[in-house]
Design a protein around this motif. Structure first.
Motif, PDB file in Angstrom:
ATOM      1  N   GLN A   1      -1.433   2.288  -8.872  1.00  0.00           N
ATOM      2  CA  GLN A   1      -0.797   1.215  -9.638  1.00  0.00           C
ATOM      3  C   GLN A   1      -0.071   1.774 -10.858  1.00  0.00           C
ATOM      4  O   GLN A   1       1.048   1.357 -11.184  1.00  0.00           O
ATOM      5  CB  GLN A   1      -1.841   0.198 -10.067  1.00  0.00           C
ATOM      6  N   GLN A   2      -0.695   2.745 -11.521  1.00  0.00           N
ATOM      7  CA  GLN A   2      -0.058   3.379 -12.679  1.00  0.00           C
ATOM      8  C   GLN A   2       1.228   4.083 -12.274  1.00  0.00           C
ATOM      9  O   GLN A   2       2.261   3.975 -12.959  1.00  0.00           O
ATOM     10  CB  GLN A   2      -1.017   4.371 -13.331  1.00  0.00           C
ATOM     11  N   ALA A   3       1.191   4.785 -11.152  1.00  0.00           N
ATOM     12  CA  ALA A   3       2.394   5.471 -10.670  1.00  0.00           C
ATOM     13  C   ALA A   3       3.496   4.469 -10.341  1.00  0.00           C
ATOM     14  O   ALA A   3       4.683   4.718 -10.610  1.00  0.00           O
ATOM     15  CB  ALA A   3       2.057   6.315  -9.444  1.00  0.00           C
ATOM     16  N   MET A   4       3.123   3.325  -9.799  1.00  0.00           N
ATOM     17  CA  MET A   4       4.107   2.290  -9.492  1.00  0.00           C
ATOM     18  C   MET A   4       4.782   1.801 -10.769  1.00  0.00           C
ATOM     19  O   MET A   4       6.011   1.669 -10.834  1.00  0.00           O
ATOM     20  CB  MET A   4       3.446   1.130  -8.758  1.00  0.00           C
TER      21      MET A   4
ATOM     22  N   VAL B   1       0.834  -1.201   0.000  1.00  0.00           N
ATOM     23  CA  VAL B   1       0.000   0.000   0.000  1.00  0.00           C
ATOM     24  C   VAL B   1       0.872   1.256   0.000  1.00  0.00           C
ATOM     25  O   VAL B   1       1.938   1.294   0.606  1.00  0.00           O
ATOM     26  CB  VAL B   1      -0.940   0.008   1.221  1.00  0.00           C
ATOM     27  N   GLY B   2       0.413   2.271  -0.713  1.00  0.00           N
ATOM     28  CA  GLY B   2       1.049   3.582  -0.648  1.00  0.00           C
ATOM     29  C   GLY B   2       2.447   3.684  -1.224  1.00  0.00           C
ATOM     30  O   GLY B   2       3.208   4.585  -0.850  1.00  0.00           O
ATOM     31  N   VAL B   3       2.782   2.817  -2.165  1.00  0.00           N
ATOM     32  CA  VAL B   3       4.142   2.856  -2.722  1.00  0.00           C
ATOM     33  C   VAL B   3       4.374   4.122  -3.545  1.00  0.00           C
ATOM     34  O   VAL B   3       5.516   4.588  -3.667  1.00  0.00           O
ATOM     35  CB  VAL B   3       4.414   1.578  -3.548  1.00  0.00           C
TER      36      VAL B   3
ATOM     37  N   ILE C   1       1.015  -7.177  -7.599  1.00  0.00           N
ATOM     38  CA  ILE C   1       0.008  -6.117  -7.615  1.00  0.00           C
ATOM     39  C   ILE C   1      -1.327  -6.656  -8.133  1.00  0.00           C
ATOM     40  O   ILE C   1      -1.479  -6.910  -9.332  1.00  0.00           O
ATOM     41  CB  ILE C   1       0.472  -4.954  -8.518  1.00  0.00           C
ATOM     42  N   PRO C   2      -2.335  -6.829  -7.273  1.00  0.00           N
ATOM     43  CA  PRO C   2      -3.671  -7.183  -7.759  1.00  0.00           C
ATOM     44  C   PRO C   2      -4.361  -5.942  -8.323  1.00  0.00           C
ATOM     45  O   PRO C   2      -4.400  -4.896  -7.664  1.00  0.00           O
ATOM     46  CB  PRO C   2      -4.378  -7.706  -6.505  1.00  0.00           C
ATOM     47  N   THR C   3      -4.893  -6.056  -9.530  1.00  0.00           N
ATOM     48  CA  THR C   3      -5.365  -4.852 -10.226  1.00  0.00           C
ATOM     49  C   THR C   3      -6.672  -4.305  -9.672  1.00  0.00           C
ATOM     50  O   THR C   3      -7.010  -3.151  -9.931  1.00  0.00           O
ATOM     51  CB  THR C   3      -5.530  -5.123 -11.733  1.00  0.00           C
TER      52      THR C   3
END
Length: 233
Positions: free
Chosen positions: A178-181, A146-148, A166-168
């Protein structure tokens, strides 16, 4: 064989409990298992036991010891879920990373393991990212961290391999995070990301309603191969 051991803080001013599972023979390496917000509960202990069955020395430090030692909560019980969120709100993550570092040192000195990895879940997934950036752990894995997105400024400090699952459809990690990751980490030479389409947070838990058997097995197989490669096992 499993036991609870005491580990000294880095400052040497206190000790905290750590669940330790030993393999039958000489350990291949050590792996720190980083708890969810539910404490070192039956699921986390089972993660350790399975790693010990695979030949690793597995250690799960009680990271909530400063708030409430010995927490064991069940996410499928609503009152305990709310209790877990309350503990998370009081938790000092920087102190938690120092306790993880103390556990890494214990695994190398007292445990006799040259190589030490870490694997974490939920809050522990976030802490696994921080462990990769802030300690000398040899390899780290985070499940549904969370919060990466708020930690990406530390990515330059990741010197050893890191894998993130990463579960979408994670209700705690929205699509923009998720996109930022992916945008921040896809080109990082030490980081590997795996997406699990349509799955939600907690899919690899050992017990309870959140588990998805097929996806959990796939993620765990990838983790096992990752540790075998990078911990020299």
């Amino acid at each position: 064989m499993s036991e609870t051991v005491g580990i000294s803080t880095l400052e040497g001013d206190a000790t905290f409990d750590c669940y330790l599972a030993r393999p039958a023979g000489t350990p291949k390496a050590a792996i720190i298992v980083i708890q969810e917000i539910f404490g070192v509960n039956a699921g986390i202990r089972r993660k350790c036991d399975k790693l010990a069955e695979d030949g690793y020395l597995a250690l799960a430090p009680d990271l909530f010891w400063r708030i409430e030692p010995g927490v064991e909560l069940d996410p499928d019980i609503e009152a305990e879920l709310h209790q877990a969120f309350g503990l998370m709100g009081k938790f000092d993550q920087n102190a938690g990373i120092r306790d993880i570092e103390a556990t890494i040192r214990y695994a190398r000195s007292t445990g006799g393991c040259e190589k030490v990895g870490a694997v974490g879940y939920c809050l522990g997934g976030r802490l696994a990212f921080m462990t990769a950036a802030r300690t000398d752990a040899d390899a780290c894995v985070g499940y549904y961290a969370v919060g990466v997105d708020g930690l990406l400024r530390e990515k330059h400090a990741i010197a050893n391999p890191l894998m993130l699952h990463i579960p979408t459809a994670d209700g705690f990690v929205p699509p923009e995070v998720q996109q930022a990751m992916h945008e921040g980490l896809d080109d990082h030479p030490k980081v590997t990301l795996h997406d699990y389409d349509g799955l939600d947070h907690g899919f690899a838990t050992e017990f309870g309603k959140r588990r998805n058997e097929a996806a959990a097995n796939l993620a765990d197989e990838r983790t096992a191969a990752f540790f075998a490669q990078h911990l020299g096992a």
